[in-house]
Scaffold this motif. Structure first.
Motif, mmCIF file in Angstrom:
data_model
loop_
_atom_site.group_PDB
_atom_site.id
_atom_site.type_symbol
_atom_site.label_atom_id
_atom_site.label_comp_id
_atom_site.label_asym_id
_atom_site.label_seq_id
_atom_site.Cartn_x
_atom_site.Cartn_y
_atom_site.Cartn_z
ATOM 1 N N ILE A 1 0.834 -1.201 0.000
ATOM 2 C CA ILE A 1 0.000 0.000 0.000
ATOM 3 C C ILE A 1 0.870 1.253 0.000
ATOM 4 C CG2 ILE A 1 -1.646 1.341 1.361
ATOM 5 C CD1 ILE A 1 -2.790 -1.355 2.321
ATOM 6 N N LEU A 2 1.956 1.233 0.780
ATOM 7 C CA LEU A 2 2.828 2.391 0.867
ATOM 8 C C LEU A 2 3.561 2.656 -0.430
ATOM 9 C CD1 LEU A 2 4.430 2.054 4.428
ATOM 10 C CD2 LEU A 2 2.684 3.684 3.686
ATOM 11 N N THR A 3 3.965 1.581 -1.135
ATOM 12 C CA THR A 3 4.781 1.756 -2.335
ATOM 13 C C THR A 3 3.941 1.935 -3.586
ATOM 14 O OG1 THR A 3 4.930 -0.657 -2.574
ATOM 15 C CG2 THR A 3 6.722 0.463 -1.388
ATOM 16 N N ALA A 4 2.679 1.598 -3.552
ATOM 17 C CA ALA A 4 1.830 1.805 -4.721
ATOM 18 C C ALA A 4 1.644 3.302 -4.941
ATOM 19 C CB ALA A 4 0.483 1.128 -4.520
ATOM 20 N N GLN A 5 1.872 3.748 -6.175
ATOM 21 C CA GLN A 5 1.819 5.174 -6.443
ATOM 22 C C GLN A 5 1.014 5.454 -7.713
ATOM 23 O OE1 GLN A 5 2.759 7.547 -4.576
ATOM 24 N NE2 GLN A 5 4.068 6.578 -3.069
ATOM 25 N N THR A 6 -0.284 5.303 -7.618
ATOM 26 C CA THR A 6 -1.168 5.723 -8.700
ATOM 27 C C THR A 6 -1.623 7.137 -8.389
ATOM 28 O OG1 THR A 6 -1.904 3.475 -9.188
ATOM 29 C CG2 THR A 6 -3.300 5.292 -9.934
ATOM 30 N N ILE A 7 -1.252 8.058 -9.266
ATOM 31 C CA ILE A 7 -1.519 9.476 -9.038
ATOM 32 C C ILE A 7 -2.685 9.932 -9.908
ATOM 33 C CG2 ILE A 7 -0.547 11.799 -9.105
ATOM 34 C CD1 ILE A 7 0.779 9.944 -7.066
ATOM 35 N N ASN A 8 -3.627 10.606 -9.297
ATOM 36 C CA ASN A 8 -4.748 11.197 -10.018
ATOM 37 C C ASN A 8 -4.643 12.712 -9.937
ATOM 38 O OD1 ASN A 8 -6.176 8.639 -10.516
ATOM 39 N ND2 ASN A 8 -6.465 8.633 -8.293
ATOM 40 N N GLY A 9 -4.930 13.363 -11.054
ATOM 41 C CA GLY A 9 -4.832 14.815 -11.061
ATOM 42 C C GLY A 9 -5.488 15.418 -12.285
ATOM 43 N N ALA B 1 -4.941 12.163 -20.583
ATOM 44 C CA ALA B 1 -6.021 12.825 -19.855
ATOM 45 C C ALA B 1 -7.335 12.669 -20.619
ATOM 46 C CB ALA B 1 -5.695 14.306 -19.662
ATOM 47 N N ASP B 2 -8.441 12.789 -19.905
ATOM 48 C CA ASP B 2 -9.743 12.702 -20.569
ATOM 49 C C ASP B 2 -10.148 14.072 -21.104
ATOM 50 O OD1 ASP B 2 -10.728 14.206 -18.436
ATOM 51 O OD2 ASP B 2 -11.681 12.513 -17.456
ATOM 52 N N GLU B 3 -11.379 14.180 -21.567
ATOM 53 C CA GLU B 3 -11.836 15.430 -22.178
ATOM 54 C C GLU B 3 -11.912 16.587 -21.187
ATOM 55 O OE1 GLU B 3 -15.573 13.038 -21.134
ATOM 56 O OE2 GLU B 3 -13.547 12.673 -21.904
ATOM 57 N N SER C 1 10.880 16.074 -11.451
ATOM 58 C CA SER C 1 11.281 14.745 -11.027
ATOM 59 C C SER C 1 10.076 14.004 -10.452
ATOM 60 C CB SER C 1 12.398 14.811 -9.977
ATOM 61 O OG SER C 1 11.891 15.241 -8.723
ATOM 62 N N ILE C 2 10.026 12.699 -10.665
ATOM 63 C CA ILE C 2 8.880 11.920 -10.200
ATOM 64 C C ILE C 2 8.735 11.994 -8.690
ATOM 65 C CG2 ILE C 2 7.980 9.562 -10.002
ATOM 66 C CD1 ILE C 2 9.072 9.048 -12.801
ATOM 67 N N GLN C 3 9.866 11.991 -7.974
ATOM 68 C CA GLN C 3 9.784 12.061 -6.520
ATOM 69 C C GLN C 3 9.138 13.372 -6.070
ATOM 70 O OE1 GLN C 3 10.729 9.510 -4.142
ATOM 71 N NE2 GLN C 3 9.279 10.908 -3.159
ATOM 72 N N ASN C 4 9.575 14.488 -6.641
ATOM 73 C CA ASN C 4 8.989 15.777 -6.265
ATOM 74 C C ASN C 4 7.528 15.860 -6.688
ATOM 75 O OD1 ASN C 4 11.372 16.647 -5.124
ATOM 76 N ND2 ASN C 4 12.055 17.750 -6.953
ATOM 77 N N PHE C 5 7.210 15.242 -7.809
ATOM 78 C CA PHE C 5 5.835 15.276 -8.289
ATOM 79 C C PHE C 5 4.918 14.494 -7.348
ATOM 80 C CE2 PHE C 5 2.392 13.407 -10.869
ATOM 81 C CZ PHE C 5 1.773 14.576 -11.285
ATOM 82 N N ILE C 6 5.372 13.323 -6.921
ATOM 83 C CA ILE C 6 4.572 12.501 -6.010
ATOM 84 C C ILE C 6 4.311 13.247 -4.697
ATOM 85 C CG2 ILE C 6 4.644 10.432 -4.551
ATOM 86 C CD1 ILE C 6 6.057 9.007 -6.855
ATOM 87 N N ASP C 7 5.329 13.969 -4.220
ATOM 88 C CA ASP C 7 5.209 14.677 -2.944
ATOM 89 C C ASP C 7 4.479 16.007 -3.066
ATOM 90 O OD1 ASP C 7 6.643 12.629 -1.798
ATOM 91 O OD2 ASP C 7 8.576 13.664 -1.944
ATOM 92 N N GLY C 8 4.256 16.475 -4.304
ATOM 93 C CA GLY C 8 3.721 17.819 -4.493
ATOM 94 C C GLY C 8 2.290 17.855 -4.987
ATOM 95 N N ASN C 9 1.966 18.932 -5.705
ATOM 96 C CA ASN C 9 0.630 19.169 -6.222
ATOM 97 C C ASN C 9 0.424 18.382 -7.514
ATOM 98 O OD1 ASN C 9 -1.819 20.163 -7.075
ATOM 99 N ND2 ASN C 9 -1.241 22.325 -6.931
ATOM 100 N N HIS C 10 -0.689 17.683 -7.614
ATOM 101 C CA HIS C 10 -0.933 16.844 -8.783
ATOM 102 C C HIS C 10 -1.791 17.526 -9.841
ATOM 103 C CE1 HIS C 10 -0.221 13.428 -5.708
ATOM 104 N NE2 HIS C 10 0.916 13.895 -6.184
ATOM 105 N N THR C 11 -2.127 18.782 -9.616
ATOM 106 C CA THR C 11 -2.727 19.597 -10.672
ATOM 107 C C THR C 11 -1.587 20.235 -11.454
ATOM 108 O OG1 THR C 11 -4.747 20.078 -9.439
ATOM 109 C CG2 THR C 11 -4.175 21.582 -11.226
ATOM 110 N N ILE C 12 -1.487 19.913 -12.720
ATOM 111 C CA ILE C 12 -0.396 20.402 -13.560
ATOM 112 C C ILE C 12 -0.886 21.629 -14.315
ATOM 113 C CG2 ILE C 12 1.144 19.850 -15.473
ATOM 114 C CD1 ILE C 12 0.918 16.909 -14.644
#
Length: 275
Positions: free
Chosen positions: A15-23, A50-52, A82-93
């Motif tokens: 659970i901790l290592t799974a990293q599916t990101i939604n944004g 991304a979707d519509e 970087s993926i690490q910073n992205f995972i730890d940060g805001n997922h709205t791009i």
């Protein structure tokens, strides 16, 4: 008891290592969603679409955290983190639109002449296209052709010779213009997005033309590439005609560009050339 604890530890670690990101991917200028944008890993044939409404979901579980996640769309400044910073940060791009001050240019007919460059084949014996049902890679494929240029030119139209189209919805077609580096596409030269809906009624005598004469697409004395992507998912296929023994360049998501010297899709352009 030890066995139960071991199973719990494994599940908890998973659970901790799974990293599916939604944004969501939006324009920073107006907070409007950017539909069907590709989000991927630099130099990897991996990503999501991304979707519509600009919403995305990407599984980064087994991806090297030191690699960079990227979104690249014509008319916008590339997003890279970087993926690490992205995972730890805001997922709205939020993508920044390119701001370029372009001096108004009056096209004097005496100083410019018109030409058509590229492949004009209309044969059905050689075909290039997108068929998502046949290949998952077609959902993320981008391909294009190269042009040699030592003049100042303005792009007027992008033309596709289409031999077969079957679709359950309008296709959202995205074009991009890239500079050339080491014989391959490099940096987008566009200052605005070139996207258009394609439907059967827009194909005239086997050719679909995208009029971009109202856009500021100038290429100044440098070789370049014109590429095409189908942005949205659809049921069906689209096939372009092709010409043998010419180069085609392609990639999936943001993987490395590849070159094949077998045949070239029938993509051609109308340009105004400075005398």
């Amino acid at each position: 008891m030890k066995q139960t604890f071991g199973i719990f530890t494994i599940l908890f670690y998973g659970i901790l290592t799974a990293q599916t990101i939604n944004g969501k991917i939006i324009s920073k200028e107006n907070n409007e969603p950017i539909p069907f944008a590709r989000i991927g890993i630099e130099n990897e044939n991996f990503g999501a679409i991304a979707d519509e409404n600009g919403n995305y979901s990407i599984d980064l579980t087994n991806i090297d955290r030191n690699k960079n996640l990227t979104v690249q769309i014509g008319g916008f400044i590339n997003f890279s983190q970087s993926i690490q910073n992205f995972i730890d940060g805001n997922h709205t791009i939020s993508l920044n639109e390119k701001v370029v001050e372009i001096q108004e240019v009056v096209l004097n007919p005496k100083k410019y002449y018109e030409k058509n460059w590229g492949t004009n084949a209309k044969t059905k014996k050689v075909q290039f296209g997108f068929n998502p049902a046949r290949s998952k890679e077609d959902k993320s494929k981008e391909f294009g052709v190269d042009f040699n240029n030592n003049k100042n030119i303005k792009l007027q139209k992008i033309n596709l010779n289409i031999v077969d189209l079957k679709t359950d919805k309008p296709l959202l077609i995205n074009f991009n213009i890239y500079s050339k580096k080491d014989g391959l596409p490099d940096i987008s030269l566009l200052n605005e997005n070139l996207t258009i809906e394609l439907t059967k009624d827009k194909i005239k005598d086997g050719t679909f033309s995208f009029d971009v004469s109202d856009k500021n697409v100038w290429i100044n004395k440098q070789d370049f590439f014109v590429t095409i992507q189908v942005m949205n998912g659809f049921d069906g296929w689209i096939y372009l005609s092709g010409a043998m023994f010419k180069n085609v360049y392609y990639r999936n998501f943001y993987g490395p560009w590849l070159k094949k010297t077998i045949a070239q899709p029938a993509l051609n352009i109308d340009v105004k050339i400075e005398k």
